[in-house]
Design an enzyme around this catalytic site. Structure first.
Site, PDB file in Angstrom:
ATOM      1  NE  ARG A  11      46.614  53.897  -5.170  1.00 50.89           N
ATOM      2  CZ  ARG A  11      45.937  53.094  -6.000  1.00 50.89           C
ATOM      3  NH1 ARG A  11      44.616  53.084  -6.003  1.00 50.89           N
ATOM      4  NH2 ARG A  11      46.578  52.284  -6.807  1.00 50.89           N
ATOM      5  CG  ASP A  33      38.581  55.395   4.982  1.00 53.56           C
ATOM      6  OD1 ASP A  33      38.110  56.538   5.153  1.00 53.56           O
ATOM      7  OD2 ASP A  33      39.630  55.182   4.350  1.00 53.56           O
ATOM      8  CB  CYS A 150      57.149  51.531  -0.454  1.00 48.21           C
ATOM      9  SG  CYS A 150      57.259  53.295  -0.845  1.00 48.21           S
ATOM     10  CG  HIS A 177      58.744  57.318  -4.569  1.00 49.28           C
ATOM     11  ND1 HIS A 177      57.392  57.345  -4.730  1.00 49.28           N
ATOM     12  CD2 HIS A 177      58.992  56.428  -3.561  1.00 49.28           C
ATOM     13  CE1 HIS A 177      56.825  56.519  -3.861  1.00 49.28           C
ATOM     14  NE2 HIS A 177      57.781  55.948  -3.151  1.00 49.28           N
ATOM     15  CB  THR A 180      52.447  59.345  -3.053  1.00 52.21           C
ATOM     16  OG1 THR A 180      52.885  60.571  -2.450  1.00 52.21           O
ATOM     17  CG2 THR A 180      53.640  58.437  -3.299  1.00 52.21           C
ATOM     18  CG  ASN A 315      55.453  53.231  -5.431  1.00 51.31           C
ATOM     19  OD1 ASN A 315      55.968  53.172  -6.553  1.00 51.31           O
ATOM     20  ND2 ASN A 315      54.337  53.907  -5.190  1.00 51.31           N
TER      21      ASN A 315
END
Length: 338
Positions: A11, A33, A150, A177, A180, A315
């Protein structure tokens, strides 16, 4: 021009790549990655369920990722020491894996040729910097630094303005929040945090956060004066901070709003702290590039010395812009000392 490498193309790694296009002095030249091949990188960069299709061009050819025609070398190394950052020309590396957070572990990127490593998470031992709050404390001798979280990115600019103007005696923060990738789609095992194992799309989930305490790392005068908690809610992006503080210098709510508005227009905080009186909701902040947007109409005062203040943040994108701003600052400081 800062040549930037990114370790971890999830992300935040992808959002940094998007954000960097708006920083003329930052160029992503390498991505590592081990869990994504080039075709998947192209697909992930091009399409995003939250932020929409990338507005420019994305393609893969000759083993490289091309974004808006600019080549980005791609690697698939699990060991940070094996990533050839030097060969790709990357001098600053952002580690977005969430794994290599200490100076020792993040410092492994230095062996591959990185000159500076920025951790995109709070670090237990690396100095933390947030542009608009404490970036002047950065020194090129610091090889590994952190951009905090964040939530700290949202809280710190607001806390700094309030403390500078009215003195925060003590305070509590709650962040509501967005979900995630660490959460479960449906209920599943989580031996350490049972509630975090519950389905993210079905529940409001109490969680812990060190964001408020971390403010003391970037604003030392607030060390030990703030702490906080978190509720994870089933929305894909955008979160909000509720900061309740006791003030040492009494002020009306309108005076507080005026101070935040003035700070948001200052050279130092412009673009990082935003002031709004519009009747907005969370989805209106998707894609917001600010670290923190103060919502003047959402706060309330019990008295002139006890107030609740509210600030929104994307965020993902807001934090990524903050990361690029820190990269830009580090590059300028290093260049000034050549």
């Amino acid at each position: 021009m800062v040549k930037l490498g990114i370790n971890g193309f999830g992300r935040i790694g992808q959002m940094i790549t998007r954000a960097s296009a708006h920083f003329p002095d930052v160029e992503v030249v390498a991505v590592n990655d081990p869990f994504m091949d080039l075709d998947y990188m192209v697909y992930s960069m091009k399409y995003d369920s939250t932020h929409g299709r990338y507005p420019g061009t994305v393609e893969g050819k000759d083993g490289k990722l091309f974004v808006d025609g600019r080549p980005i070398s791609t690697f698939a190394e699990k060991d940070p020491k094996s990533i050839p950052w030097r060969d790709a020309g990357a001098t600053i590396v952002i580690d977005c894996t969430g794994i290599f957070k200490t100076i020792e572990k993040a410092g492994m990127h230095l062996e591959g040729g990185a000159e500076t490593v920025i951790v995109s998470a709070p670090s237990p031992d690396a100095p933390m910097f947030i542009v608009g709050v404490n970036e002047e404390g950065y020194d090129p001798s610091m090889k590994v630094i952190s951009n905090a979280s964040c939530t700290t990115h949202c809280l710190a600019p607001l806390a700094k303005v309030i403390h500078d103007e009215f003195t925060i005696v003590e305070g509590l923060m709650t962040t509501v929040h967005a979900v995630t990738a660490t959460q479960r789609v449906v209920d599943g095992p989580n031996a350490k945090k049972w509630r975090s194992g519950r389905g993210a799309g079905q529940n409001i989930i109490p969680a812990t956060t060190g964001a408020a305490k971390a403010v003391g790392k970037v604003i030392p005068d607030l060390e030990g004066k703030l702490t906080g908690t978190c509720f994870r809610v089933p929305t894909p992006d955008v979160s909000v901070v509720d900061l309740t503080v006791r003030l040492g210098k009494p002020a009306s709510y309108s005076e507080i709003c005026a101070a935040v508005k003035a700070a948001s227009e200052s050279e130092r905080l412009k673009g990082r702290l935003v002031y709004t009186e519009e009747e907005l909701v969370s989805s209106d902040f998707i894609g917001s590039t600010a670290s923190s947007t103060f919502d003047a109409k959402a706060g309330i005062a019990l008295s002139d010395s006890f107030v609740k203040l509210v600030a929104w943040y994307d965020n993902e994108m807001g934090y990524s812009y903050g990361l690029c701003a820190l990269v830009s600052h580090v590059g300028k400081v290093k260049a000034s000392q050549l």
